[in-house]
Design an enzyme around this catalytic site. Structure first.
Site, PDB file in Angstrom:
ATOM      1  N   GLU A 204       2.563  33.604 -46.400  1.00  0.00           N
ATOM      2  CA  GLU A 204       2.833  34.819 -45.629  1.00  0.00           C
ATOM      3  C   GLU A 204       3.767  34.543 -44.457  1.00  0.00           C
ATOM      4  OE1 GLU A 204       1.690  37.593 -47.385  1.00  0.00           O
ATOM      5  OE2 GLU A 204       1.667  38.556 -45.447  1.00  0.00           O
ATOM      6  N   GLU A 220       1.361  31.812 -40.266  1.00  0.00           N
ATOM      7  CA  GLU A 220       1.105  32.717 -41.398  1.00  0.00           C
ATOM      8  C   GLU A 220       1.678  34.093 -41.087  1.00  0.00           C
ATOM      9  OE1 GLU A 220      -2.590  31.956 -43.719  1.00  0.00           O
ATOM     10  OE2 GLU A 220      -3.323  31.382 -41.743  1.00  0.00           O
ATOM     11  N   SER A 240       3.155  39.372 -36.383  1.00  0.00           N
ATOM     12  CA  SER A 240       4.584  39.552 -36.148  1.00  0.00           C
ATOM     13  C   SER A 240       4.964  39.268 -34.701  1.00  0.00           C
ATOM     14  CB  SER A 240       4.926  40.994 -36.534  1.00  0.00           C
ATOM     15  OG  SER A 240       6.042  41.462 -35.837  1.00  0.00           O
ATOM     16  N   ARG A 317      -8.193  46.028 -28.751  1.00  0.00           N
ATOM     17  CA  ARG A 317      -8.276  47.489 -28.691  1.00  0.00           C
ATOM     18  C   ARG A 317      -9.760  47.804 -28.684  1.00  0.00           C
ATOM     19  NH1 ARG A 317      -4.949  51.797 -29.552  1.00  0.00           N
ATOM     20  NH2 ARG A 317      -3.284  50.414 -30.195  1.00  0.00           N
ATOM     21  N   ASN A 318     -10.231  48.367 -27.554  1.00  0.00           N
ATOM     22  CA  ASN A 318     -11.661  48.643 -27.432  1.00  0.00           C
ATOM     23  C   ASN A 318     -12.090  49.550 -28.581  1.00  0.00           C
ATOM     24  OD1 ASN A 318     -14.147  49.986 -26.664  1.00  0.00           O
ATOM     25  ND2 ASN A 318     -13.875  48.921 -24.709  1.00  0.00           N
ATOM     26  N   SER A 319     -13.017  49.064 -29.395  1.00  0.00           N
ATOM     27  CA  SER A 319     -13.352  49.801 -30.617  1.00  0.00           C
ATOM     28  C   SER A 319     -14.206  51.030 -30.337  1.00  0.00           C
ATOM     29  CB  SER A 319     -14.026  48.868 -31.626  1.00  0.00           C
ATOM     30  OG  SER A 319     -15.096  48.198 -31.011  1.00  0.00           O
TER      31      SER A 319
HETATM   32  C1  LIG Z   1     -10.350  39.538 -30.499  1.00  0.00           C
HETATM   33  C2  LIG Z   1     -11.206  38.407 -30.991  1.00  0.00           C
HETATM   34  C3  LIG Z   1     -10.522  37.075 -30.710  1.00  0.00           C
HETATM   35  C4  LIG Z   1     -12.551  38.478 -30.252  1.00  0.00           C
HETATM   36  O1  LIG Z   1     -13.320  37.409 -30.715  1.00  0.00           O
HETATM   37  P1  LIG Z   1     -14.288  36.612 -29.716  1.00  0.00           P
HETATM   38  O2  LIG Z   1     -13.514  36.113 -28.550  1.00  0.00           O
HETATM   39  O3  LIG Z   1     -15.006  35.603 -30.559  1.00  0.00           O
HETATM   40  O4  LIG Z   1     -15.220  37.660 -29.169  1.00  0.00           O
HETATM   41  P2  LIG Z   1     -16.628  38.169 -29.698  1.00  0.00           P
HETATM   42  O5  LIG Z   1     -16.491  38.741 -31.077  1.00  0.00           O
HETATM   43  O6  LIG Z   1     -17.644  37.115 -29.443  1.00  0.00           O
HETATM   44  O7  LIG Z   1     -16.812  39.335 -28.681  1.00  0.00           O
HETATM   45  C5  LIG Z   1     -16.996  39.119 -27.263  1.00  0.00           C
HETATM   46  C6  LIG Z   1     -17.388  40.425 -26.682  1.00  0.00           C
HETATM   47  O8  LIG Z   1     -16.256  41.358 -26.776  1.00  0.00           O
HETATM   48  C7  LIG Z   1     -16.649  42.476 -27.536  1.00  0.00           C
HETATM   49  N1  LIG Z   1     -15.523  42.852 -28.372  1.00  0.00           N
HETATM   50  C8  LIG Z   1     -14.793  42.056 -29.189  1.00  0.00           C
HETATM   51  N2  LIG Z   1     -13.858  42.773 -29.797  1.00  0.00           N
HETATM   52  C9  LIG Z   1     -13.998  44.046 -29.333  1.00  0.00           C
HETATM   53  C10 LIG Z   1     -13.316  45.244 -29.571  1.00  0.00           C
HETATM   54  N3  LIG Z   1     -12.263  45.313 -30.397  1.00  0.00           N
HETATM   55  N4  LIG Z   1     -13.714  46.368 -28.913  1.00  0.00           N
HETATM   56  C11 LIG Z   1     -14.729  46.336 -28.060  1.00  0.00           C
HETATM   57  N5  LIG Z   1     -15.419  45.224 -27.793  1.00  0.00           N
HETATM   58  C12 LIG Z   1     -15.053  44.093 -28.418  1.00  0.00           C
HETATM   59  C13 LIG Z   1     -17.830  42.019 -28.382  1.00  0.00           C
HETATM   60  O9  LIG Z   1     -18.622  43.087 -28.773  1.00  0.00           O
HETATM   61  C14 LIG Z   1     -18.537  41.101 -27.425  1.00  0.00           C
HETATM   62  O10 LIG Z   1     -19.210  41.870 -26.473  1.00  0.00           O
HETATM   63  P3  LIG Z   1     -20.561  41.365 -25.775  1.00  0.00           P
HETATM   64  O11 LIG Z   1     -20.186  40.151 -24.981  1.00  0.00           O
HETATM   65  O12 LIG Z   1     -20.918  42.519 -24.927  1.00  0.00           O
HETATM   66  O13 LIG Z   1     -21.502  41.074 -26.886  1.00  0.00           O
HETATM   67  C15 LIG Z   1     -11.478  38.495 -32.523  1.00  0.00           C
HETATM   68  O14 LIG Z   1     -12.113  39.722 -32.811  1.00  0.00           O
HETATM   69  C16 LIG Z   1     -10.196  38.450 -33.342  1.00  0.00           C
HETATM   70  O15 LIG Z   1      -9.547  39.469 -33.600  1.00  0.00           O
HETATM   71  N6  LIG Z   1      -9.781  37.224 -33.804  1.00  0.00           N
HETATM   72  C17 LIG Z   1      -8.583  37.059 -34.597  1.00  0.00           C
HETATM   73  C18 LIG Z   1      -8.912  36.158 -35.788  1.00  0.00           C
HETATM   74  C19 LIG Z   1      -7.720  36.084 -36.729  1.00  0.00           C
HETATM   75  O16 LIG Z   1      -7.120  37.087 -37.079  1.00  0.00           O
HETATM   76  N7  LIG Z   1      -7.349  34.858 -37.149  1.00  0.00           N
HETATM   77  C20 LIG Z   1      -6.230  34.613 -38.023  1.00  0.00           C
HETATM   78  C21 LIG Z   1      -6.704  34.554 -39.448  1.00  0.00           C
HETATM   79  S1  LIG Z   1      -5.343  34.509 -40.577  1.00  0.00           S
END
Ligand SMILES: CC(C)(COP(=O)(O)OP(=O)(O)OC[C@H]1O[C@@H](n2cnc3c(N)ncnc32)[C@H](O)[C@@H]1OP(=O)(O)O)[C@@H](O)C(=O)NCCC(=O)NCCS
Length: 343
Positions: A204, A220, A240, A317-319
């Site tokens: 990719e 990737e 991107s 993006r806050n879900s």
């Molecule tokens: C954004 C990201 C890094 C957050 O992961 P993280 O740092 O491990 O965070 P967690 O999932 O443990 O979440 C931490 C807190 O933020 C909150 N949170 C995470 N994403 C959120 C979102 N989009 N909206 C609202 N809250 C969110 C969680 O609910 C959690 O809240 P809490 O502390 O109250 O329980 C992860 O969701 C992500 O998108 N990773 C990318 C992975 C990827 O694409 N890799 C490449 C593969 S090819």
């Protein structure tokens, strides 16, 4: 003439069309910032009179270059070229000026992929005008106006002519195979890409010319023209980095160390070190971002361009609300060492 600041000299072998115009050139061992004595000897053997020029070689001129070179590798290359019936050229670049010919353009692209220069370090003005469009095939480069005759010729001989692309830039790996890299699919990396030691480009992933990864990196996603990704960063699947060649993007981007751009995410602003962008979130320069403190309390709302280049940012993006938020990144990624060992 002063040869102490000569930019590059290289002997190459390539392809011309039936009108004697260059389609492409392969340089096995370019001399970047050559030793002044070597530059003088090679240049004078060809009657060079200064400037940036590409001089077509004959059997006699190849022999006279072999007589004067002091560089063992150049001698080996010249000896191999001596018997070739293919078009040969010596390209002499006194300075890093705008590109004026196809052989010059190919030499500058080689210098990037051979890691002599990093992206944005050399003058590539005029590169699109200097590079002809080429049909790339299993039988080499073919001028688009000559492809039908060559296809017919192959068919009449009961052979196949496989076309792998029509483009101004060839696949990097057909010209330069850098040490310590993995590239899953050669069409995804153009000549002129810079791949540092330990760079992995999965299927990719894509790296344009004058763009690259310092290494080690996992790629990737897309690295657009002009973009540099620093060591330890991971571009997730189909992510991107916004380009500037088309579509109106103006800011040339860079991604700092140990960043993660999640799968299907993207950035239109430069990032400092240890930044993460949530999977699926594309930050453009104008995206309104709520900056939150450690207790997730709102500090201010800004356009993303005001955060350009800063470190330790986590964009999500806050879900619940849909708002794009920037939090302090407390969990920067680390590349998987076993996955990134290239031996
Ligand atoms: C954004 C990201 C890094 C957050 O992961 P993280 O740092 O491990 O965070 P967690 O999932 O443990 O979440 C931490 C807190 O933020 C909150 N949170 C995470 N994403 C959120 C979102 N989009 N909206 C609202 N809250 C969110 C969680 O609910 C959690 O809240 P809490 O502390 O109250 O329980 C992860 O969701 C992500 O998108 N990773 C990318 C992975 C990827 O694409 N890799 C490449 C593969 S090819």
């Amino acid at each position: 003439m002063d040869y102490s600041n000569f930019y590059a000299i290289a002997v190459g072998v390539g392809t011309k069309n039936s009108a004697d115009a260059w389609l492409e050139v392969f340089y096995p061992a370019p001399l970047f910032k050559p030793n002044a004595e070597e530059a003088k000897a090679l240049a004078e053997a060809l009657g060079y009179e200064g400037g940036n020029v590409a001089i077509d070689l004959t059997d006699a001129t190849v022999a006279s270059l072999a007589d004067v070179t002091m560089d063992e590798r150049q001698l080996e290359v010249l000896n191999l070229l001596a018997d070739s019936k293919r078009p040969r050229v010596m390209t002499l670049l006194a300075s890093d000026a705008p590109i004026t010919s196809t052989p010059e353009a190919y030499l500058k692209l080689h210098l990037l992929s051979l890691r002599h220069v990093r992206p944005n370090e050399q003058n590539l003005d005029n590169i699109f005008a200097a590079l002809p469009n080429v049909v790339w095939t299993n039988r080499g480069a073919i001028d688009p106006s000559e492809i039908v005759d060559r296809q017919l010729e192959a068919r009449l001989a009961g052979e196949s002519l496989e076309v792998t692309g029509v483009d101004k830039f060839p696949h990097m790996l057909n010209y330069v195979v850098p040490s310590g890299v993995r590239v899953a699919y050669s069409s995804r990396v153009r000549l002129g890409a810079y791949l540092g030691e330990g760079t992995t480009v999965m299927h990719e992933g894509f790296i344009n010319f004058n763009a690259g990864a310092i290494g080690p990196n996992m790629v990737e996603g897309r690295i657009s023209q002009g973009v540099i990704v620093d060591s330890g960063s991971d571009l997730g699947g189909a992510s991107s980095t916004m380009g500037t060649l088309s579509g109106g993007g103006e800011i040339v981007l860079s991604v700092g160390k140990d960043c993660l751009i999640g799968a299907n995410a993207g950035t239109g602003i430069p990032l400092g070190d240890r930044c993460t962008i949530e999977a699926g979130l594309y930050i453009t320069a104008s995206t309104r971002v709520q900056v939150l403190d450690e207790n997730r309390q709102l500090v201010k709302t800004v356009k993303a361009r005001e955060l350009a280049g800063q470190s330790d940012m986590l964009f999500i993006r806050n879900s619940e609300s849909g708002q794009v938020e920037c939090r302090t990144n407390t969990k920067a990624i680390q590349l998987n060492e076993k996955l990134h060992a290239h031996n």
